[in-house]
Design an enzyme around this catalytic site. Structure first.
Site, PDB file in Angstrom:
ATOM      1  N   ASP A 189       2.996   9.838  -9.504  1.00  0.00           N
ATOM      2  CA  ASP A 189       4.194  10.478 -10.068  1.00  0.00           C
ATOM      3  C   ASP A 189       4.023  10.504 -11.583  1.00  0.00           C
ATOM      4  O   ASP A 189       2.942  10.201 -12.081  1.00  0.00           O
ATOM      5  CB  ASP A 189       5.441   9.666  -9.639  1.00  0.00           C
ATOM      6  CG  ASP A 189       6.683  10.538  -9.501  1.00  0.00           C
ATOM      7  OD1 ASP A 189       6.982  11.295 -10.446  1.00  0.00           O
ATOM      8  OD2 ASP A 189       7.363  10.435  -8.466  1.00  0.00           O
ATOM      9  N   ASP A 200       0.846  -1.198   0.000  1.00  0.00           N
ATOM     10  CA  ASP A 200       0.000   0.000   0.000  1.00  0.00           C
ATOM     11  C   ASP A 200       0.885   1.252   0.000  1.00  0.00           C
ATOM     12  O   ASP A 200       1.021   1.927   1.011  1.00  0.00           O
ATOM     13  CB  ASP A 200      -0.885  -0.066   1.260  1.00  0.00           C
ATOM     14  CG  ASP A 200      -1.795   1.135   1.430  1.00  0.00           C
ATOM     15  OD1 ASP A 200      -2.092   1.811   0.434  1.00  0.00           O
ATOM     16  OD2 ASP A 200      -2.210   1.383   2.580  1.00  0.00           O
ATOM     17  N   TYR A 236       1.265   5.021  -5.158  1.00  0.00           N
ATOM     18  CA  TYR A 236       2.146   5.777  -6.056  1.00  0.00           C
ATOM     19  C   TYR A 236       1.397   6.907  -6.769  1.00  0.00           C
ATOM     20  O   TYR A 236       0.244   6.755  -7.187  1.00  0.00           O
ATOM     21  CB  TYR A 236       2.739   4.856  -7.125  1.00  0.00           C
ATOM     22  CG  TYR A 236       3.603   3.742  -6.596  1.00  0.00           C
ATOM     23  CD1 TYR A 236       4.603   3.979  -5.659  1.00  0.00           C
ATOM     24  CD2 TYR A 236       3.424   2.438  -7.061  1.00  0.00           C
ATOM     25  CE1 TYR A 236       5.409   2.945  -5.204  1.00  0.00           C
ATOM     26  CE2 TYR A 236       4.230   1.403  -6.613  1.00  0.00           C
ATOM     27  CZ  TYR A 236       5.217   1.660  -5.677  1.00  0.00           C
ATOM     28  OH  TYR A 236       6.005   0.644  -5.237  1.00  0.00           O
ATOM     29  N   THR A 260     -10.184   8.998   2.111  1.00  0.00           N
ATOM     30  CA  THR A 260     -11.352   9.190   2.976  1.00  0.00           C
ATOM     31  C   THR A 260     -11.122  10.298   4.002  1.00  0.00           C
ATOM     32  O   THR A 260     -12.065  10.755   4.628  1.00  0.00           O
ATOM     33  CB  THR A 260     -11.729   7.881   3.696  1.00  0.00           C
ATOM     34  OG1 THR A 260     -10.551   7.363   4.288  1.00  0.00           O
ATOM     35  CG2 THR A 260     -12.315   6.869   2.743  1.00  0.00           C
ATOM     36  N   GLY A 294      -7.113  -3.857  10.905  1.00  0.00           N
ATOM     37  CA  GLY A 294      -5.904  -3.772  11.716  1.00  0.00           C
ATOM     38  C   GLY A 294      -6.183  -4.038  13.176  1.00  0.00           C
ATOM     39  O   GLY A 294      -6.146  -5.180  13.654  1.00  0.00           O
ATOM     40  N   ARG A 324     -15.385  -2.652  11.165  1.00  0.00           N
ATOM     41  CA  ARG A 324     -15.286  -3.038  12.573  1.00  0.00           C
ATOM     42  C   ARG A 324     -16.211  -4.201  12.839  1.00  0.00           C
ATOM     43  O   ARG A 324     -17.432  -4.069  12.702  1.00  0.00           O
ATOM     44  CB  ARG A 324     -15.670  -1.854  13.483  1.00  0.00           C
ATOM     45  CG  ARG A 324     -14.569  -0.797  13.603  1.00  0.00           C
ATOM     46  CD  ARG A 324     -13.371  -1.390  14.311  1.00  0.00           C
ATOM     47  NE  ARG A 324     -12.228  -0.491  14.399  1.00  0.00           N
ATOM     48  CZ  ARG A 324     -11.233  -0.414  13.506  1.00  0.00           C
ATOM     49  NH1 ARG A 324     -11.254  -1.140  12.411  1.00  0.00           N
ATOM     50  NH2 ARG A 324     -10.217   0.392  13.706  1.00  0.00           N
ATOM     51  N   PRO A 334       4.086   9.161 -15.384  1.00  0.00           N
ATOM     52  CA  PRO A 334       3.712   7.798 -15.796  1.00  0.00           C
ATOM     53  C   PRO A 334       4.861   6.797 -15.749  1.00  0.00           C
ATOM     54  O   PRO A 334       4.712   5.689 -15.211  1.00  0.00           O
ATOM     55  CB  PRO A 334       3.193   8.002 -17.226  1.00  0.00           C
ATOM     56  CG  PRO A 334       2.609   9.384 -17.202  1.00  0.00           C
ATOM     57  CD  PRO A 334       3.539  10.186 -16.317  1.00  0.00           C
TER      58      PRO A 334
HETATM   59  O1  C5P Z   1      -6.729  -0.574  12.749  1.00  0.00           O
HETATM   60  P1  C5P Z   1      -7.661  -0.338  11.590  1.00  0.00           P
HETATM   61  O2  C5P Z   1      -8.549  -1.516  11.274  1.00  0.00           O
HETATM   62  O3  C5P Z   1      -8.441   0.951  11.719  1.00  0.00           O
HETATM   63  O4  C5P Z   1      -6.667  -0.183  10.355  1.00  0.00           O
HETATM   64  C1  C5P Z   1      -7.132   0.139   9.084  1.00  0.00           C
HETATM   65  C2  C5P Z   1      -5.984   0.250   8.126  1.00  0.00           C
HETATM   66  O5  C5P Z   1      -6.507   0.773   6.900  1.00  0.00           O
HETATM   67  C3  C5P Z   1      -4.878   1.207   8.543  1.00  0.00           C
HETATM   68  O6  C5P Z   1      -3.660   0.710   7.976  1.00  0.00           O
HETATM   69  C4  C5P Z   1      -5.279   2.500   7.902  1.00  0.00           C
HETATM   70  O7  C5P Z   1      -4.183   3.332   7.619  1.00  0.00           O
HETATM   71  C5  C5P Z   1      -5.912   2.012   6.612  1.00  0.00           C
HETATM   72  N1  C5P Z   1      -6.894   2.960   6.057  1.00  0.00           N
HETATM   73  C6  C5P Z   1      -8.001   3.391   6.743  1.00  0.00           C
HETATM   74  N2  C5P Z   1      -8.881   4.250   6.172  1.00  0.00           N
HETATM   75  C7  C5P Z   1      -8.665   4.669   4.944  1.00  0.00           C
HETATM   76  C8  C5P Z   1      -7.566   4.257   4.227  1.00  0.00           C
HETATM   77  C9  C5P Z   1      -6.678   3.383   4.818  1.00  0.00           C
HETATM   78  O8  C5P Z   1      -8.216   2.998   7.873  1.00  0.00           O
HETATM   79  N3  C5P Z   1      -9.549   5.455   4.408  1.00  0.00           N
END
Ligand code: C5P
Length: 239
Positions: free
Chosen positions: A69, A64, A67, A126, A216, A187, A71
């Protein structure tokens, strides 16, 4: 859906910054999740060895690095990621059609179909609001920009997008069923919300059309991370 199909939808976010922690998580979860997400912090701290370490332990990798920049630079960086053996990688759709098409074409020249990584586009982060977009001269509403960029990515040969669970249905409608959608911000019903604001359960995200879920802390902060994975798989299978 089989247990294995549900497991493969889970991408565990390796939000750590040392090789020792990567080795521990990859060993513990290689057959409990579908993939491991390696982001900018970890990759900048530990380098390509971190990808190899996960691969050696049987894990697949979503690199992740988002990128963005010229092409040729993005195409060559994506090729370098592909040679490391990643399964998914990504770029910013705001880099434009030519950047995305050059990337796809570079992969097609070196890899046979089915062997190259899938490339995802980030549409609008987001963390961005309508105000953020206005500040950089974009006056369209966020959902319109998200759909516009997802369609542009698809037309350039990009395989899918990373998107908020709340954007999934709009993107599905615009880009069809063979376009991959990966959603963070999910979640499970047993986990705390942490700092995520616009969340959905894994089951609802999959029901809404997500192909993969980036998860995560609901796993990393659980007392028993393996049990947390199993509980998430159960939730997904129950739909
Ligand atoms: O701990 P958690 O489940 O919130 O982690 C979500 C992962 O997804 C993290 O690595 C976070 O940086 C990534 N992420 C996010 N929301 C986004 C884009 C990426 O939570 N809009």
């Amino acid at each position: 859906m089989t247990r294995d199909e549900a497991r493969k939808k889970i991408i565990f976010a390796l939000d750590v910054d040392s090789m020792a922690q990567v080795e521990q998580w990859a060993t513990l979860l290689a057959d409990k999740v579908g993939m491991f997400k390696i982001g900018k912090q970890l990759f900048t701290s530990c380098g390509p060895q971190v990808v190899r370490s996960v691969r050696e332990r049987g894990g697949e990798v979503f690199l992740d690095l988002k990128y963005h920049d010229i092409p040729n630079t993005v195409a060559m960086a994506t090729l370098a990621a592909a040679r490391l053996g990643v399964t998914l990688c990504n770029l910013h759709a705001l880099g434009g059609y030519e950047m995305m098409a050059a990337t796809r074409s570079a992969l097609d020249q070196e890899f046979s179909p089915g062997e190259r990584p899938k490339v995802l586009a980030v549409t609008i982060l987001t963390s961005s609001t309508a105000e953020t977009l206005k500040g950089v001269g974009i006056n369209l509403p966020v959902p319109e920009m998200v759909v516009k960029l997802a369609m542009l990515a698809k037309s350039a040969g990009i395989d899918g997008v990373v998107a908020s669970p709340l954007e999934v249905s709009l993107i599905r409608e615009a880009c069809g069923n063979d376009f991959l959608i990966v959603t963070p911000g999910v979640r499970p019903s047993f986990a705390s919300v942490d700092d995520q604001k616009r969340i959905m359960t894994p089951a609802d995200a999959v029901k809404g059309g997500a192909d993969y879920l980036v998860i995560g802390r609901p796993i990393a902060a659980a007392k028993d991370p393996v049990a947390a994975c199993e509980a998430i798989i159960d939730e997904i299978m129950a739909i």
